[in-house]
Design an enzyme around this catalytic site. Structure first.
Site, mmCIF file in Angstrom:
data_model
loop_
_atom_site.group_PDB
_atom_site.id
_atom_site.type_symbol
_atom_site.label_atom_id
_atom_site.label_comp_id
_atom_site.label_asym_id
_atom_site.label_seq_id
_atom_site.Cartn_x
_atom_site.Cartn_y
_atom_site.Cartn_z
ATOM 1 N N SER A 8 -63.170 16.666 -28.880
ATOM 2 C CA SER A 8 -62.208 17.779 -28.906
ATOM 3 C C SER A 8 -61.137 17.609 -29.970
ATOM 4 O O SER A 8 -60.440 18.575 -30.310
ATOM 5 C CB SER A 8 -61.516 17.917 -27.543
ATOM 6 O OG SER A 8 -62.455 18.151 -26.529
ATOM 7 N N SER B 20 -61.687 15.578 -32.983
ATOM 8 C CA SER B 20 -62.275 15.055 -34.216
ATOM 9 C C SER B 20 -62.843 16.228 -35.011
ATOM 10 O O SER B 20 -64.041 16.311 -35.257
ATOM 11 C CB SER B 20 -63.362 14.021 -33.891
ATOM 12 O OG SER B 20 -63.811 13.376 -35.062
ATOM 13 N N LYS B 21 -61.939 17.130 -35.416
ATOM 14 C CA LYS B 21 -62.368 18.428 -35.941
ATOM 15 C C LYS B 21 -61.594 18.810 -37.195
ATOM 16 O O LYS B 21 -60.416 18.463 -37.337
ATOM 17 C CB LYS B 21 -62.180 19.516 -34.880
ATOM 18 C CG LYS B 21 -62.939 19.221 -33.593
ATOM 19 C CD LYS B 21 -62.906 20.368 -32.622
ATOM 20 C CE LYS B 21 -63.782 20.055 -31.416
ATOM 21 N NZ LYS B 21 -64.193 21.225 -30.677
ATOM 22 N N MET C 170 -65.986 23.783 -24.002
ATOM 23 C CA MET C 170 -65.994 24.248 -25.379
ATOM 24 C C MET C 170 -65.983 25.772 -25.392
ATOM 25 O O MET C 170 -66.646 26.414 -24.569
ATOM 26 C CB MET C 170 -67.244 23.738 -26.109
ATOM 27 C CG MET C 170 -67.421 22.224 -26.053
ATOM 28 S SD MET C 170 -68.121 21.616 -24.497
ATOM 29 C CE MET C 170 -69.862 21.978 -24.756
ATOM 30 N N GLY C 171 -65.242 26.358 -26.342
ATOM 31 C CA GLY C 171 -65.154 27.817 -26.399
ATOM 32 C C GLY C 171 -66.493 28.467 -26.661
ATOM 33 O O GLY C 171 -66.836 29.504 -26.064
ATOM 34 N N SER D 294 -70.367 17.393 -25.030
ATOM 35 C CA SER D 294 -70.154 17.644 -26.449
ATOM 36 C C SER D 294 -70.120 16.311 -27.180
ATOM 37 O O SER D 294 -69.401 15.397 -26.766
ATOM 38 C CB SER D 294 -68.836 18.399 -26.661
ATOM 39 O OG SER D 294 -68.595 18.615 -28.041
ATOM 40 N N LYS E 147 -75.746 22.247 -27.398
ATOM 41 C CA LYS E 147 -74.997 21.666 -26.293
ATOM 42 C C LYS E 147 -75.911 21.571 -25.077
ATOM 43 O O LYS E 147 -76.927 22.273 -24.979
ATOM 44 C CB LYS E 147 -73.783 22.534 -25.937
ATOM 45 C CG LYS E 147 -72.788 22.737 -27.069
ATOM 46 C CD LYS E 147 -72.219 21.444 -27.583
ATOM 47 C CE LYS E 147 -71.123 21.679 -28.595
ATOM 48 N NZ LYS E 147 -70.717 20.439 -29.294
ATOM 49 N N CYS F 212 -66.629 26.144 -33.648
ATOM 50 C CA CYS F 212 -65.765 25.672 -32.562
ATOM 51 C C CYS F 212 -65.027 26.879 -32.011
ATOM 52 O O CYS F 212 -64.161 27.448 -32.685
ATOM 53 C CB CYS F 212 -64.772 24.623 -33.053
ATOM 54 S SG CYS F 212 -63.588 24.141 -31.748
ATOM 55 N N SER G 28 -58.777 22.193 -27.890
ATOM 56 C CA SER G 28 -59.120 21.304 -29.008
ATOM 57 C C SER G 28 -57.952 21.177 -29.978
ATOM 58 O O SER G 28 -57.019 21.984 -29.951
ATOM 59 C CB SER G 28 -60.345 21.844 -29.771
ATOM 60 O OG SER G 28 -61.516 21.769 -28.995
#
Length: 396
Positions: free
Chosen positions: A67, A69-70, A317-318, A308, A277, A104, A19
């Site tokens: 991934s 847009s954080k 995702m982690g 996601s 999720k 995240c 990400s």
């Protein structure tokens, strides 16, 4: 017409795992945005470039995927025996909201490095050479995470030979420990909110499926790939190019969120895109990853594909990896059964970009499953640092 000037805010653009996000120190934000609320959300939306009806985030720092847009806000920790408070905001792309409901896991890999370089970790804890252990308080989920950050000559080491599928270039390895990852104190109840490791899950006008609902790392709904018409070897375009499939997954996710106790009405899921999720699992098979790399069935214990923010993720995702490792460690879950069943302390799973190993140890106490720790490796590095600029009107 009065035109408001732009303001500039100190920020760092970082990759963490698979990400990317914009990192801020809390006290670098405008005073109005240092507290939760409308102003903070408006600011972060504008930084990222949302809402964008074109879905491209051209006028912001976002990359038009979940991934990329954080946003991350860090501060010296207010919690005993912790170094840094970590708050994560998942910014919607085409809608005007920031989802604060979960963590995240990928960007977690960058939190320790940012905290060290920004003076949020006491200098006497940082070795001249070796690993710096950073204790992180994850504010979204109220959990402790430990990052082991490599240090060389007193500085964070970012380069190295650790390869992570889904990331183009090798970098330094950062090991992450998610302590007590089950969200047993959060909304939705215990690690298995329904009280079962597998449920019969009825989704009106869609179907009836076997499902594992788990609160660990991030609330996640696991399904069997073959029950929903998939093989488990799918890549992004196989699903993301099909609007009907995406709508079907979203309906399943909404009903799953209600069954997990995360929402009271399925309509609420539209404003809670980050959690839960939804993922589907399958027994090992040969497939070709998105990079062209051939993944052999014997290389993995199972296959997992996860969505996601309404789209199939390009890797994993982690936080979902934590859910996978935790569920794999509990006999009888769909994840455990796809991996061959029995007791397991680690699994290597195949995802669209390649493979990933995650470990977790499960114990049963008083009839309830508990997982004390989940562990995986990621990498991180600074991509750019300086200031972001946004129109001052976002503070109104």
């Amino acid at each position: 017409m009065r035109c408001a000037p732009q303001i500039k805010i100190a920020a760092t653009y970082m990759r963490g795992g698979t990400s990317k996000g914009v990192f801020f120190k809390l006290d670098d934000l405008p005073v109005e945005a240092q507290v939760p609320g409308k102003i903070r959300d408006q600011l972060l939306l504008r930084v990222i470039g949302s809402p964008d009806p074109y879905g491209k985030q051209i006028d912001g720092m976002g990359g038009a995927t979940s991934s990329t847009s954080k946003t991350v806000i860090l501060a010296k920790s207010s919690q005993p025996e912790h170094d840094v408070d970590y708050l994560f905001g998942q910014v919607a792309i085409d809608q005007s909201f920031v989802d604060w409901s979960g963590n995240c896991g990928n960007l977690t890999a960058a939190v320790g490095a940012f905290a060290i370089s920004q003076g949020l970790v006491d200098a006497d804890k940082i070795p001249e050479n070796g690993l710096c252990t950073v204790r992180i308080w994850q504010k979204n989920i109220q959990k402790t995470i430990i990052a082991h950050v490599p240090i060389t000559d007193g500085q964070v080491q970012e380069t190295g030979d650790f390869e992570l599928d889904g990331v183009t270039f090798p970098a330094a390895e950062v090991q992450i420990e998610f302590l007590d990852p089950a969200d047993d104190d959060e909304e939705g109840g215990a690690m298995f909110p329904t009280g079962n490791v597998v449920d019969t899950f009825v989704v009106p006008d869609v179907g009836t499926f076997q499902a594992t609902f788990i609160n660990a790392g991030i609330p996640t709904i696991f399904l069997n790939a073959d029950e929903i018409g998939y093989s488990g070897t799918e890549l992004q375009d196989d699903i993301n190019s099909n609007p009907e499939a995406l709508a079907r997954f979203e309906k399943i996710r909404a009903y799953g969120a209600k069954q997990m106790g995360l929402i009271d009405d399925v309509a609420e899921a539209a404003k809670r895109q980050h959690t839960p999720k939804i993922a589907f699992v399958a027994r090992p098979q040969n497939y070709t990853a998105s990079s062209g790399k051939n993944i052999q069935a014997e290389d993995v214990d199972l296959l997992v594909r996860a969505l996601s923010m309404g789209k199939l993720h390009h890797a994993m995702m982690g936080t979902a990896a934590v859910a996978i490792g935790t569920a794999a460690a509990v006999p009888g879950t769909l994840v455990n059964l796809a991996a061959g069943g029995g007791e397991r302390e680690a699994v290597r799973f195949g995802h669209p970009s390649g493979t990933l190993r995650v470990g977790a140890q499960a114990v049963q106490e008083n009839g309830q499953w508990q997982v004390k720790k989940a562990v995986m490796s990621r990498s991180a590095r600074v991509l750019m640092e300086g200031w972001v600029r946004v129109p001052a009107e976002v503070l109104e």
